[in-house]
Design a protein around this motif. Structure first.
Motif, PDB file in Angstrom:
ATOM      1  N   GLU A  24      39.835  37.609  50.798  1.00 33.67           N
ATOM      2  CA  GLU A  24      40.390  36.540  49.959  1.00 33.67           C
ATOM      3  C   GLU A  24      39.308  35.575  49.465  1.00 33.67           C
ATOM      4  N   ALA A  27      37.205  37.239  46.870  1.00 34.30           N
ATOM      5  CA  ALA A  27      37.991  37.327  45.634  1.00 34.30           C
ATOM      6  C   ALA A  27      37.956  36.012  44.870  1.00 34.30           C
ATOM      7  N   GLN A  28      38.012  34.895  45.581  1.00 30.90           N
ATOM      8  CA  GLN A  28      37.934  33.585  44.925  1.00 30.90           C
ATOM      9  C   GLN A  28      36.572  33.383  44.270  1.00 30.90           C
ATOM     10  N   ASP A  31      36.467  35.582  41.169  1.00 29.70           N
ATOM     11  CA  ASP A  31      37.296  34.963  40.135  1.00 29.70           C
ATOM     12  C   ASP A  31      36.537  33.812  39.480  1.00 29.70           C
ATOM     13  N   ARG A  32      35.877  33.010  40.279  1.00 28.91           N
ATOM     14  CA  ARG A  32      35.096  31.873  39.769  1.00 28.91           C
ATOM     15  C   ARG A  32      33.949  32.345  38.871  1.00 28.91           C
ATOM     16  N   PHE A  35      35.282  37.399  37.019  1.00 25.11           N
ATOM     17  CA  PHE A  35      35.877  38.716  37.196  1.00 25.11           C
ATOM     18  C   PHE A  35      37.397  38.591  37.143  1.00 25.11           C
ATOM     19  N   ILE A  36      38.043  39.660  36.654  1.00 22.97           N
ATOM     20  CA  ILE A  36      39.503  39.676  36.594  1.00 22.97           C
ATOM     21  C   ILE A  36      40.016  40.757  37.535  1.00 22.97           C
ATOM     22  N   PHE A  37      41.249  40.609  37.959  1.00 21.38           N
ATOM     23  CA  PHE A  37      41.857  41.502  38.932  1.00 21.38           C
ATOM     24  C   PHE A  37      43.059  42.181  38.284  1.00 21.38           C
ATOM     25  N   ARG A  38      43.049  43.517  38.254  1.00 14.96           N
ATOM     26  CA  ARG A  38      44.126  44.284  37.640  1.00 14.96           C
ATOM     27  C   ARG A  38      44.668  45.270  38.671  1.00 14.96           C
ATOM     28  N   ILE A  46      38.774  45.323  40.131  1.00 17.33           N
ATOM     29  CA  ILE A  46      38.090  44.049  39.904  1.00 17.33           C
ATOM     30  C   ILE A  46      36.981  44.321  38.902  1.00 17.33           C
ATOM     31  N   HIS A  49      35.574  41.104  31.945  1.00 16.79           N
ATOM     32  CA  HIS A  49      36.225  41.364  30.658  1.00 16.79           C
ATOM     33  C   HIS A  49      35.354  42.324  29.857  1.00 16.79           C
TER      34      HIS A  49
END
Length: 115
Positions: A24, A27-28, A31-32, A35-38, A46, A49
């Motif tokens: 987790e 992942a944060q 994300d910061r 990166f995007i999560f699909r 992960i 774009h």
């Protein structure tokens, strides 16, 4: 934390993605870093774009690797994601700081102003 590294790599199709033990907190951080999560069958994809340009993707991937390393994660960064030559951004350590702002005294300094 796992001893297996988090791998950030450019794949054959040109996309930059992440594989490995992403908890987790990691992942944060990712994300910061942009990166995007699909969701996909069997997990989460992960990635960065698409179509933001290789230079920008390289900067984002290197930034993510630096933040993960600073947080104590093992990271395996694809060498093709390193910034262009002459760009100071090593993976296993922070680049030298070069302030881009003028130096000002601290807001609560003990210096007295003359009126």
């Amino acid at each position: 934390m796992s001893t297996e590294p988090i791998r950030i790599a450019r794949k054959r199709g040109g996309e930059v993605d992440v594989e490995g033990p992403v908890d987790e907190f990691a992942a944060q951080i990712l994300d910061r870093a942009g990166f995007i999560f699909r969701p996909i069958l069997g997990g989460v994809w992960i990635r960065l774009h698409f179509d933001t340009g290789q230079a920008h993707e390289n900067q984002q991937a290197t930034y993510a690797a630096q933040m993960l390393i600073a947080a104590g994660y093992q990271v395996d960064l694809d060498p093709s994601l390193l910034p262009a030559a002459g760009h100071c951004a090593p993976v296993n350590g922070w680049p030298p700081r070069t302030p881009t702002w003028p130096s000002h005294p601290a807001p609560h300094s003990t210096q007295r102003r003359r009126h």
